[in-house]
Design a protein around this motif. Structure first.
Motif, PDB file in Angstrom:
ATOM      1  N   PHE A  26       0.851  -1.180   0.000  1.00 56.16           N
ATOM      2  CA  PHE A  26       0.000   0.000   0.000  1.00 56.16           C
ATOM      3  C   PHE A  26       0.888   1.232   0.000  1.00 56.16           C
ATOM      4  O   PHE A  26       1.634   1.464   0.953  1.00 56.16           O
ATOM      5  CB  PHE A  26      -0.927  -0.001   1.216  1.00 56.16           C
ATOM      6  CG  PHE A  26      -1.917   1.136   1.238  1.00 56.16           C
ATOM      7  CD1 PHE A  26      -2.924   1.194   0.294  1.00 56.16           C
ATOM      8  CD2 PHE A  26      -1.838   2.119   2.197  1.00 56.16           C
ATOM      9  CE1 PHE A  26      -3.844   2.241   0.301  1.00 56.16           C
ATOM     10  CE2 PHE A  26      -2.744   3.162   2.214  1.00 56.16           C
ATOM     11  CZ  PHE A  26      -3.759   3.227   1.272  1.00 56.16           C
ATOM     12  N   TYR A  27       0.806   2.008  -1.091  1.00 60.66           N
ATOM     13  CA  TYR A  27       1.727   3.127  -1.305  1.00 60.66           C
ATOM     14  C   TYR A  27       3.146   2.613  -1.114  1.00 60.66           C
ATOM     15  O   TYR A  27       3.564   1.723  -1.820  1.00 60.66           O
ATOM     16  CB  TYR A  27       1.404   4.317  -0.397  1.00 60.66           C
ATOM     17  CG  TYR A  27       0.183   5.087  -0.852  1.00 60.66           C
ATOM     18  CD1 TYR A  27       0.289   6.085  -1.801  1.00 60.66           C
ATOM     19  CD2 TYR A  27      -1.066   4.803  -0.332  1.00 60.66           C
ATOM     20  CE1 TYR A  27      -0.832   6.795  -2.224  1.00 60.66           C
ATOM     21  CE2 TYR A  27      -2.192   5.505  -0.751  1.00 60.66           C
ATOM     22  CZ  TYR A  27      -2.069   6.493  -1.692  1.00 60.66           C
ATOM     23  OH  TYR A  27      -3.177   7.178  -2.112  1.00 60.66           O
ATOM     24  N   HIS A  28       3.879   3.124  -0.164  1.00 58.75           N
ATOM     25  CA  HIS A  28       5.253   2.679   0.043  1.00 58.75           C
ATOM     26  C   HIS A  28       5.393   1.754   1.251  1.00 58.75           C
ATOM     27  O   HIS A  28       6.483   1.493   1.722  1.00 58.75           O
ATOM     28  CB  HIS A  28       6.195   3.884   0.179  1.00 58.75           C
ATOM     29  CG  HIS A  28       5.771   4.839   1.246  1.00 58.75           C
ATOM     30  ND1 HIS A  28       4.899   5.846   0.993  1.00 58.75           N
ATOM     31  CD2 HIS A  28       6.084   4.915   2.545  1.00 58.75           C
ATOM     32  CE1 HIS A  28       4.688   6.522   2.112  1.00 58.75           C
ATOM     33  NE2 HIS A  28       5.394   5.972   3.068  1.00 58.75           N
ATOM     34  N   PHE A  29       4.284   1.218   1.738  1.00 60.38           N
ATOM     35  CA  PHE A  29       4.300   0.261   2.848  1.00 60.38           C
ATOM     36  C   PHE A  29       4.222  -1.159   2.312  1.00 60.38           C
ATOM     37  O   PHE A  29       3.578  -1.415   1.300  1.00 60.38           O
ATOM     38  CB  PHE A  29       3.094   0.472   3.779  1.00 60.38           C
ATOM     39  CG  PHE A  29       3.101   1.789   4.490  1.00 60.38           C
ATOM     40  CD1 PHE A  29       3.877   1.977   5.621  1.00 60.38           C
ATOM     41  CD2 PHE A  29       2.327   2.834   4.035  1.00 60.38           C
ATOM     42  CE1 PHE A  29       3.887   3.189   6.288  1.00 60.38           C
ATOM     43  CE2 PHE A  29       2.320   4.055   4.685  1.00 60.38           C
ATOM     44  CZ  PHE A  29       3.101   4.237   5.814  1.00 60.38           C
ATOM     45  N   LEU A  30       4.867  -2.068   3.012  1.00 61.34           N
ATOM     46  CA  LEU A  30       4.745  -3.494   2.726  1.00 61.34           C
ATOM     47  C   LEU A  30       4.567  -4.214   4.046  1.00 61.34           C
ATOM     48  O   LEU A  30       5.381  -4.078   4.964  1.00 61.34           O
ATOM     49  CB  LEU A  30       5.986  -4.031   2.018  1.00 61.34           C
ATOM     50  CG  LEU A  30       6.003  -5.541   1.809  1.00 61.34           C
ATOM     51  CD1 LEU A  30       4.860  -5.990   0.906  1.00 61.34           C
ATOM     52  CD2 LEU A  30       7.343  -5.983   1.244  1.00 61.34           C
ATOM     53  N   LYS A  82      -8.514  10.132   2.884  1.00 62.60           N
ATOM     54  CA  LYS A  82      -8.600   9.462   1.586  1.00 62.60           C
ATOM     55  C   LYS A  82      -7.789   8.162   1.599  1.00 62.60           C
ATOM     56  O   LYS A  82      -8.250   7.123   1.118  1.00 62.60           O
ATOM     57  CB  LYS A  82      -8.107  10.401   0.490  1.00 62.60           C
ATOM     58  CG  LYS A  82      -8.118   9.806  -0.893  1.00 62.60           C
ATOM     59  CD  LYS A  82      -7.593  10.819  -1.921  1.00 62.60           C
ATOM     60  CE  LYS A  82      -7.544  10.221  -3.299  1.00 62.60           C
ATOM     61  NZ  LYS A  82      -6.265   9.622  -3.624  1.00 62.60           N
ATOM     62  N   GLU A  83      -6.578   8.210   2.141  1.00 63.18           N
ATOM     63  CA  GLU A  83      -5.728   7.017   2.198  1.00 63.18           C
ATOM     64  C   GLU A  83      -6.328   5.954   3.106  1.00 63.18           C
ATOM     65  O   GLU A  83      -6.309   4.762   2.778  1.00 63.18           O
ATOM     66  CB  GLU A  83      -4.328   7.400   2.679  1.00 63.18           C
ATOM     67  CG  GLU A  83      -3.583   8.268   1.697  1.00 63.18           C
ATOM     68  CD  GLU A  83      -2.384   8.979   2.279  1.00 63.18           C
ATOM     69  OE1 GLU A  83      -1.526   9.412   1.484  1.00 63.18           O
ATOM     70  OE2 GLU A  83      -2.284   9.117   3.526  1.00 63.18           O
ATOM     71  N   LEU A  84      -6.881   6.374   4.244  1.00 63.50           N
ATOM     72  CA  LEU A  84      -7.524   5.412   5.150  1.00 63.50           C
ATOM     73  C   LEU A  84      -8.698   4.734   4.458  1.00 63.50           C
ATOM     74  O   LEU A  84      -8.861   3.512   4.544  1.00 63.50           O
ATOM     75  CB  LEU A  84      -7.987   6.101   6.436  1.00 63.50           C
ATOM     76  CG  LEU A  84      -8.748   5.213   7.414  1.00 63.50           C
ATOM     77  CD1 LEU A  84      -7.870   4.060   7.931  1.00 63.50           C
ATOM     78  CD2 LEU A  84      -9.288   6.037   8.576  1.00 63.50           C
ATOM     79  N   ASN A  85      -9.514   5.506   3.758  1.00 65.97           N
ATOM     80  CA  ASN A  85     -10.659   4.924   3.037  1.00 65.97           C
ATOM     81  C   ASN A  85     -10.198   3.912   1.999  1.00 65.97           C
ATOM     82  O   ASN A  85     -10.803   2.854   1.842  1.00 65.97           O
ATOM     83  CB  ASN A  85     -11.502   6.012   2.380  1.00 65.97           C
ATOM     84  CG  ASN A  85     -12.271   6.833   3.383  1.00 65.97           C
ATOM     85  OD1 ASN A  85     -12.443   6.440   4.528  1.00 65.97           O
ATOM     86  ND2 ASN A  85     -12.720   8.002   2.962  1.00 65.97           N
TER      87      ASN A  85
END
Length: 116
Positions: A26-30, A82-85
């Motif tokens: 998610f985006y730059h998270f893994l 927005k990112e949380l949604n």
């Protein structure tokens, strides 16, 4: 080889056939979880009230006001509404790759319908 569970424009949830872990990009998270940890993470994210935390944390110096602790005292994820949604959508069961396209609704984006 991977078995994709869900996908959005900024993330993907899949099971790796080599390690049997559930991975969330998610985006730059893994994140990499076993089934139990994935269910725990998914349930916790579903319960986050973004509007509440954006209000409570309005005075923080961070651009994103929703702070999600990740289990280590020195690591948290910062999100905006927005990112949380989108993360909630990604972790929900209604966003499958088999549907080919998975779009956020106007309500989930947080924009009025007439905004151009």
């Amino acid at each position: 080889m991977e078995n994709i569970i869900s996908q959005t424009s900024n993330g993907k949830v899949f099971i790796c056939n080599k390690c049997d872990k559930i991975h969330i990009e998610f985006y730059h998270f893994l994140f990499s979880f076993d089934e139990e940890a994935y269910a725990f993470f998914k349930d916790n994210i579903a319960q986050v009230d973004g509007a509440y935390y954006e209000n409570v944390n309005a005075g923080l110096n961070y651009r994103r006001k929703i702070v999600v602790p990740l289990g280590h005292r020195n690591v948290s994820m910062l999100l905006n509404q927005k990112e949380l949604n989108e993360l909630k959508l990604l972790l929900s069961t209604r966003c499958y790759l088999s549907a080919i396209n998975c779009f956020l609704s106007v309500k989930e984006i947080g924009m009025p319908i007439a905004a151009n």
